[in-house]
Enzyme design. Structure first.
Site, PDB file in Angstrom:
ATOM      1  N   ASP A  55     -20.404 -66.909  74.636  1.00 25.69           N
ATOM      2  CA  ASP A  55     -19.858 -67.311  73.345  1.00 25.69           C
ATOM      3  C   ASP A  55     -18.547 -68.043  73.613  1.00 25.69           C
ATOM      4  OD1 ASP A  55     -18.749 -67.519  70.806  1.00 25.69           O
ATOM      5  OD2 ASP A  55     -19.311 -65.486  70.202  1.00 25.69           O
ATOM      6  N   VAL A  56     -18.477 -69.319  73.238  1.00 31.26           N
ATOM      7  CA  VAL A  56     -17.273 -70.108  73.542  1.00 31.26           C
ATOM      8  C   VAL A  56     -16.051 -69.603  72.796  1.00 31.26           C
ATOM      9  CG1 VAL A  56     -18.550 -72.205  74.139  1.00 31.26           C
ATOM     10  CG2 VAL A  56     -17.803 -71.852  71.770  1.00 31.26           C
ATOM     11  N   GLY A  79     -30.548 -77.970  68.011  1.00 37.93           N
ATOM     12  CA  GLY A  79     -29.977 -79.192  67.469  1.00 37.93           C
ATOM     13  C   GLY A  79     -29.508 -80.199  68.494  1.00 37.93           C
ATOM     14  N   TYR A 139     -14.475 -76.923  56.772  1.00 38.68           N
ATOM     15  CA  TYR A 139     -15.305 -77.619  57.751  1.00 38.68           C
ATOM     16  C   TYR A 139     -14.742 -79.014  58.033  1.00 38.68           C
ATOM     17  CZ  TYR A 139     -19.105 -80.166  59.924  1.00 38.68           C
ATOM     18  OH  TYR A 139     -19.834 -80.948  60.784  1.00 38.68           O
ATOM     19  N   GLY A 154     -23.256 -74.943  72.944  1.00 31.37           N
ATOM     20  CA  GLY A 154     -24.136 -74.960  71.781  1.00 31.37           C
ATOM     21  C   GLY A 154     -25.470 -75.591  72.095  1.00 31.37           C
ATOM     22  N   ALA A 155     -26.039 -75.237  73.254  1.00 26.47           N
ATOM     23  CA  ALA A 155     -27.261 -75.894  73.737  1.00 26.47           C
ATOM     24  C   ALA A 155     -28.536 -75.231  73.246  1.00 26.47           C
ATOM     25  CB  ALA A 155     -27.259 -75.925  75.266  1.00 26.47           C
TER      26      ALA A 155
END
Length: 256
Positions: free
Chosen positions: A63-64, A20, A156, A16-17
């Site tokens: 995509d993880v 954010g 979440y 997710g680099a």
């Protein structure tokens, strides 16, 4: 003098680099001398990071949530980046703020696929090699939502509670291996988080941070960097970080 780890000894995988906390953490490590592999689905952002950070940053478009693709991408890392000893499993998202009875099942499944399954795929792909080498560190982006419920936080919050418990169970499994595990649990951080949660609605996302000073992605990146550069005999299990303006609400009651 207290001896912190030299960042130049670290090879850091950041999922997710592309934005954010992930992008801020990639910058923090790379600029300190670590080798950083940054993953994400937006190739243009990864290339921009490579242009900004130079040879210490290796972009990895993947995509993880796709385990086979993740394994293939990691297997193809160049030699200088292949011996990963810090894994920052950061990729995650929140979608929607509706009560459970009105929430989208597609949103729920997307959060489970990313926040839980993507995290598990990342750990499973990287942990055995760290255990075999006898050193490493796994770091997660958790949330205070894993401890404290709020209306609309249903799935979440549940995914982040999973991350919290998985952290502790992973530590139990890794006792004696010299592999550390840390869960960073932020409160309110101003990133693209709310924009994603509200499906691109800038008015809704902007109102979340109006008239207050939330944490920044750089604030959390600093906590990640700190825990990873502590001497190897020190393990921070959980680290909760809130902006000074945020505290806890009274318990809700329903009258009448």
């Amino acid at each position: 003098m207290y001896q912190m780890l030299d960042p130049a000894t670290l090879t850091v995988l950041v999922t997710g680099a592309t934005s954010g906390i992930g992008a801020a953490s990639a910058r923090r490590f790379a600029l300190a001398g670590a080798r950083v592999i940054g993953t994400g689905r937006r190739a243009d952002r990864l290339i921009a990071l490579r242009d900004e950070l130079g040879p210490n940053f290796h972009p990895l478009e993947v995509d993880v949530r796709d385990n086979a693709a993740l394994l293939a991408a990691l297997a193809g890392l160049p030699e200088g980046f292949s011996a990963i000893n810090v894994v920052f499993a950061n990729a995650g998202l929140a979608l929607g703020l509706e009560p459970a009875q009105a929430a989208s099942l597609d949103d729920w499944e997307a959060m489970i696929d990313t926040n839980i399954k993507g995290l598990l795929y990342t750990v499973k792909a990287t942990l055995p090699a760290m255990v075999a080498r006898g050193e490493g560190h796994v770091v997660f982006t958790g949330s205070i939502a894993g401890d404290y419920p709020y209306p609309g936080g249903n799935t979440y919050g549940a995914t982040k509670a999973f991350v919290k418990q998985f952290t502790l169970n992973l530590m139990a499994d890794l006792a004696g291996t010299q592999v550390r595990v840390t869960n960073i649990e932020p409160g309110m951080v101003e990133t693209e988080f709310s924009l994603v949660r509200f499906h691109g609605d800038e008015t809704k996302s902007g109102s979340v941070y109006a008239n207050l000073q939330p944490l920044t992605a750089e604030d959390i990146a600093e906590q990640v960097f700190f825990t990873c550069t502590l001497p190897r005999h020190v393990n921070v299990n959980r680290l909760q970080v809130l902006p000074t303006c945020q505290s806890f609400s009274p318990l809700k009651v329903t009258r009448g």
